[in-house]
Design a protein around this motif. Sequence first.
Motif, PDB file in Angstrom:
ATOM      1  N   ILE A 225      -4.813   5.185 -11.125  1.00 29.56           N
ATOM      2  CA  ILE A 225      -4.201   6.160 -10.284  1.00 29.56           C
ATOM      3  C   ILE A 225      -2.709   6.281 -10.714  1.00 29.56           C
ATOM      4  CG2 ILE A 225      -3.850   7.393  -8.060  1.00 29.56           C
ATOM      5  CD1 ILE A 225      -6.332   5.773  -7.005  1.00 29.56           C
ATOM      6  N   ALA A 226      -2.229   7.437 -10.960  1.00 29.61           N
ATOM      7  CA  ALA A 226      -0.693   7.572 -11.209  1.00 29.61           C
ATOM      8  C   ALA A 226      -0.067   8.595 -10.326  1.00 29.61           C
ATOM      9  CB  ALA A 226      -0.514   8.422 -12.525  1.00 29.61           C
ATOM     10  N   GLY A 227       1.080   7.866  -9.736  1.00 29.67           N
ATOM     11  CA  GLY A 227       1.800   8.522  -8.548  1.00 29.67           C
ATOM     12  C   GLY A 227       2.445   9.802  -9.026  1.00 29.67           C
ATOM     13  N   ASP A 228       2.780  10.161 -10.115  1.00 28.51           N
ATOM     14  CA  ASP A 228       3.403  11.221 -10.490  1.00 28.51           C
ATOM     15  C   ASP A 228       2.343  12.499 -10.597  1.00 28.51           C
ATOM     16  OD1 ASP A 228       2.905   9.691 -12.811  1.00 28.51           O
ATOM     17  OD2 ASP A 228       3.240  11.329 -14.165  1.00 28.51           O
ATOM     18  N   ALA A 229       1.052  11.993 -11.152  1.00 25.44           N
ATOM     19  CA  ALA A 229       0.097  13.062 -11.183  1.00 25.44           C
ATOM     20  C   ALA A 229      -0.511  13.635  -9.820  1.00 25.44           C
ATOM     21  CB  ALA A 229      -1.171  12.315 -11.912  1.00 25.44           C
ATOM     22  N   ILE A 252      -3.185   7.190  -3.231  1.00 21.07           N
ATOM     23  CA  ILE A 252      -1.849   6.662  -3.510  1.00 21.07           C
ATOM     24  C   ILE A 252      -1.677   5.515  -2.626  1.00 21.07           C
ATOM     25  CG2 ILE A 252       0.472   6.690  -3.277  1.00 21.07           C
ATOM     26  CD1 ILE A 252       0.334   9.801  -4.088  1.00 21.07           C
ATOM     27  N   GLN A 253      -2.102   5.428  -1.478  1.00 21.39           N
ATOM     28  CA  GLN A 253      -2.163   4.205  -0.550  1.00 21.39           C
ATOM     29  C   GLN A 253      -3.096   3.271  -0.864  1.00 21.39           C
ATOM     30  OE1 GLN A 253      -2.065   6.551   3.360  1.00 21.39           O
ATOM     31  NE2 GLN A 253      -0.484   4.973   3.639  1.00 21.39           N
ATOM     32  N   ALA A 254      -4.171   3.461  -1.293  1.00 17.56           N
ATOM     33  CA  ALA A 254      -5.364   2.524  -1.812  1.00 17.56           C
ATOM     34  C   ALA A 254      -4.965   1.664  -2.989  1.00 17.56           C
ATOM     35  CB  ALA A 254      -6.528   3.250  -2.094  1.00 17.56           C
ATOM     36  N   ALA A 255      -4.060   2.576  -3.818  1.00 18.07           N
ATOM     37  CA  ALA A 255      -3.880   1.761  -5.157  1.00 18.07           C
ATOM     38  C   ALA A 255      -2.350   1.078  -4.959  1.00 18.07           C
ATOM     39  CB  ALA A 255      -3.556   3.059  -6.155  1.00 18.07           C
ATOM     40  N   PHE A 256      -1.887   1.064  -3.705  1.00 21.96           N
ATOM     41  CA  PHE A 256      -0.873   0.323  -3.203  1.00 21.96           C
ATOM     42  C   PHE A 256       0.507   0.720  -4.069  1.00 21.96           C
ATOM     43  CE2 PHE A 256      -4.110  -2.657  -2.763  1.00 21.96           C
ATOM     44  CZ  PHE A 256      -4.178  -2.857  -1.602  1.00 21.96           C
ATOM     45  N   LEU A 257       0.578   2.255  -4.586  1.00 20.84           N
ATOM     46  CA  LEU A 257       1.679   2.867  -5.010  1.00 20.84           C
ATOM     47  C   LEU A 257       2.858   3.146  -4.082  1.00 20.84           C
ATOM     48  CD1 LEU A 257      -0.062   5.286  -7.459  1.00 20.84           C
ATOM     49  CD2 LEU A 257       0.401   3.056  -7.821  1.00 20.84           C
ATOM     50  N   ASP A 258       2.640   2.854  -2.849  1.00 21.88           N
ATOM     51  CA  ASP A 258       3.725   2.994  -2.031  1.00 21.88           C
ATOM     52  C   ASP A 258       4.050   1.501  -1.144  1.00 21.88           C
ATOM     53  OD1 ASP A 258       1.465   2.559  -0.337  1.00 21.88           O
ATOM     54  OD2 ASP A 258       1.747   3.863   1.210  1.00 21.88           O
ATOM     55  N   ASP A 259       3.644   0.579  -1.898  1.00 17.43           N
ATOM     56  CA  ASP A 259       3.906  -0.816  -1.179  1.00 17.43           C
ATOM     57  C   ASP A 259       4.805  -1.506  -2.061  1.00 17.43           C
ATOM     58  OD1 ASP A 259       3.542  -3.227  -0.011  1.00 17.43           O
ATOM     59  OD2 ASP A 259       1.971  -3.746  -0.987  1.00 17.43           O
ATOM     60  N   ASN A 287       4.872  -0.261 -12.939  1.00 16.82           N
ATOM     61  CA  ASN A 287       4.702  -0.698 -11.459  1.00 16.82           C
ATOM     62  C   ASN A 287       5.926  -0.754 -10.791  1.00 16.82           C
ATOM     63  OD1 ASN A 287       5.686  -2.896 -12.586  1.00 16.82           O
ATOM     64  ND2 ASN A 287       3.541  -4.176 -12.226  1.00 16.82           N
ATOM     65  N   ALA A 288       6.876  -0.376 -11.432  1.00 18.03           N
ATOM     66  CA  ALA A 288       8.503  -0.323 -10.815  1.00 18.03           C
ATOM     67  C   ALA A 288       8.570   0.814  -9.692  1.00 18.03           C
ATOM     68  CB  ALA A 288       9.561   0.173 -11.995  1.00 18.03           C
ATOM     69  N   ILE A 289       9.152   0.683  -8.804  1.00 17.05           N
ATOM     70  CA  ILE A 289       9.385   1.827  -7.632  1.00 17.05           C
ATOM     71  C   ILE A 289      10.390   2.723  -7.836  1.00 17.05           C
ATOM     72  CG2 ILE A 289       9.334   1.920  -5.204  1.00 17.05           C
ATOM     73  CD1 ILE A 289       8.591  -1.151  -5.197  1.00 17.05           C
ATOM     74  N   TRP A 290      10.265   3.979  -8.178  1.00 14.76           N
ATOM     75  CA  TRP A 290      11.149   4.829  -8.360  1.00 14.76           C
ATOM     76  C   TRP A 290      11.615   5.797  -7.233  1.00 14.76           C
ATOM     77  CZ3 TRP A 290      13.798   5.698 -12.865  1.00 14.76           C
ATOM     78  CH2 TRP A 290      13.358   4.926 -14.119  1.00 14.76           C
ATOM     79  N   MET A 291      12.989   5.907  -7.247  1.00 15.77           N
ATOM     80  CA  MET A 291      13.667   6.560  -6.060  1.00 15.77           C
ATOM     81  C   MET A 291      13.994   8.008  -6.577  1.00 15.77           C
ATOM     82  SD  MET A 291      14.020   4.564  -3.569  1.00 15.77           S
ATOM     83  CE  MET A 291      15.429   4.984  -2.380  1.00 15.77           C
ATOM     84  N   HIS A 292      13.651   8.470  -7.661  1.00 10.80           N
ATOM     85  CA  HIS A 292      13.533  10.008  -8.031  1.00 10.80           C
ATOM     86  C   HIS A 292      12.377  10.600  -7.266  1.00 10.80           C
ATOM     87  CE1 HIS A 292      10.642   8.652 -10.967  1.00 10.80           C
ATOM     88  NE2 HIS A 292      11.656   8.834 -12.140  1.00 10.80           N
ATOM     89  N   TYR A 297       7.714  12.880  -2.892  1.00  8.69           N
ATOM     90  CA  TYR A 297       6.317  12.499  -2.383  1.00  8.69           C
ATOM     91  C   TYR A 297       6.587  12.372  -0.725  1.00  8.69           C
ATOM     92  CZ  TYR A 297       2.851   8.848  -0.519  1.00  8.69           C
ATOM     93  OH  TYR A 297       1.834   8.328   0.158  1.00  8.69           O
ATOM     94  N   VAL A 298       7.470  11.997  -0.077  1.00 11.11           N
ATOM     95  CA  VAL A 298       7.518  11.813   1.388  1.00 11.11           C
ATOM     96  C   VAL A 298       7.744  13.091   1.923  1.00 11.11           C
ATOM     97  CG1 VAL A 298       8.994  10.980   3.133  1.00 11.11           C
ATOM     98  CG2 VAL A 298       8.704   9.509   1.417  1.00 11.11           C
ATOM     99  N   LYS A 299       8.477  14.269   1.139  1.00 11.99           N
ATOM    100  CA  LYS A 299       8.392  15.397   1.598  1.00 11.99           C
ATOM    101  C   LYS A 299       6.999  16.127   1.586  1.00 11.99           C
ATOM    102  CE  LYS A 299      13.122  16.485   0.147  1.00 11.99           C
ATOM    103  NZ  LYS A 299      14.222  17.434  -0.434  1.00 11.99           N
ATOM    104  N   LEU A 300       6.116  15.661   0.752  1.00 10.14           N
ATOM    105  CA  LEU A 300       4.687  16.470   0.806  1.00 10.14           C
ATOM    106  C   LEU A 300       4.032  15.437   1.964  1.00 10.14           C
ATOM    107  CD1 LEU A 300       3.744  16.205  -2.948  1.00 10.14           C
ATOM    108  CD2 LEU A 300       3.952  18.169  -1.587  1.00 10.14           C
TER     109      LEU A 300
END
Length: 357
Positions: A225-229, A252-259, A287-292, A297-300
Amino acid sequence: MSKLTYSMQGVRIFFTSWKSRFFPKKYKGSAEEICRQIVEECWNGRYFQTSTGNFAQFWARDFGWCTASLLKLGYNEKVKQTLRYAVNRYKKANKITTTLTPKGKAFDFPTYAVDSIPWLIHSMRLSKFNYYDHKEFLNKEIRKFYEKVVDPSTGLVKKGHFSSMKDHTVRNSSCYDNSMVAMLANDLKNMKLFNPFKGDNSKLLEDKFWNGKYFEDDLDKGDYIAGDANIFPFLCGGIKDEEKLRSCIKYIQAAFLDDPFPLKYTQNREGINFISEEIFARDYESNAIWMHMGPLYVKLVKEVDLGLYEKYEKQYTNLIEHHQNYLEVFNKEGKPYSSPFYYCDSGMLWACNYLTL
């Protein structure tokens, strides 16, 4: 000249990042005060640069990610001035590229980009920029974009490596790239510019990338699962389905992309092809965490889950105040990203997106 420019920028960024590694800049105040100082410092009198550090230049995509927030914060005239600066230098170079160096030279990193023209046009439309004096040049570049990027038989992005959001990776007609085409097609409907698009590109995103649970990263449909997609179809591709959005957030949460906090591109690098330059910044775009991407994502999330939104917003506030800066990227454990050749940037213009959460 472009290869020389590319090399010179690489050397500049290498030394700037090493300086940041040992002498990190810190701002005083609350998270909001820190971010406001950063946005002000990113205005250099001519244009909004991407950061006060490594990327003290104009990037079409990064500016596009920030345009709506900058306008909301009242920087209307500075947004238009940035666009004037960029388009005039693009015209001088006779091409629209990913980047303008601090001295205004146009170059692509690492190849021709899918998202430079879409974000530039989107910024023009949002800001009501007077593009009429540049119409001939923009029409030429839109036509070139369509011919280079879009397969007219399918309406999808062609196979091949284009520069994009994850420009260290090679993807097969990615969901993000096709979201860019959809955004450009939608914007051109409301502008007096050449419009080669005929069909519904939003429907193409659903037909080709939605698997019933989430959006696939690209047409190869790898087992990840890809965050940007799973955010840009909603942000840019015209997808308005709330149930699909809820499902994407769930996966996204199940793939721990927000962890430990949002947002990662992927959980790991398995099944992903990287360009050779990635060796200098391994896992910078896995798997880096991006601040752009995170605040977008949070707005969505805010649209469908207020409790989760508040959790994320608090995490960002604590993060900004802890580092006394708005950093570029973190490793998977939540520490500032570093490699022997690169240390994460700081003072990012993206801070404006935190201010509009």
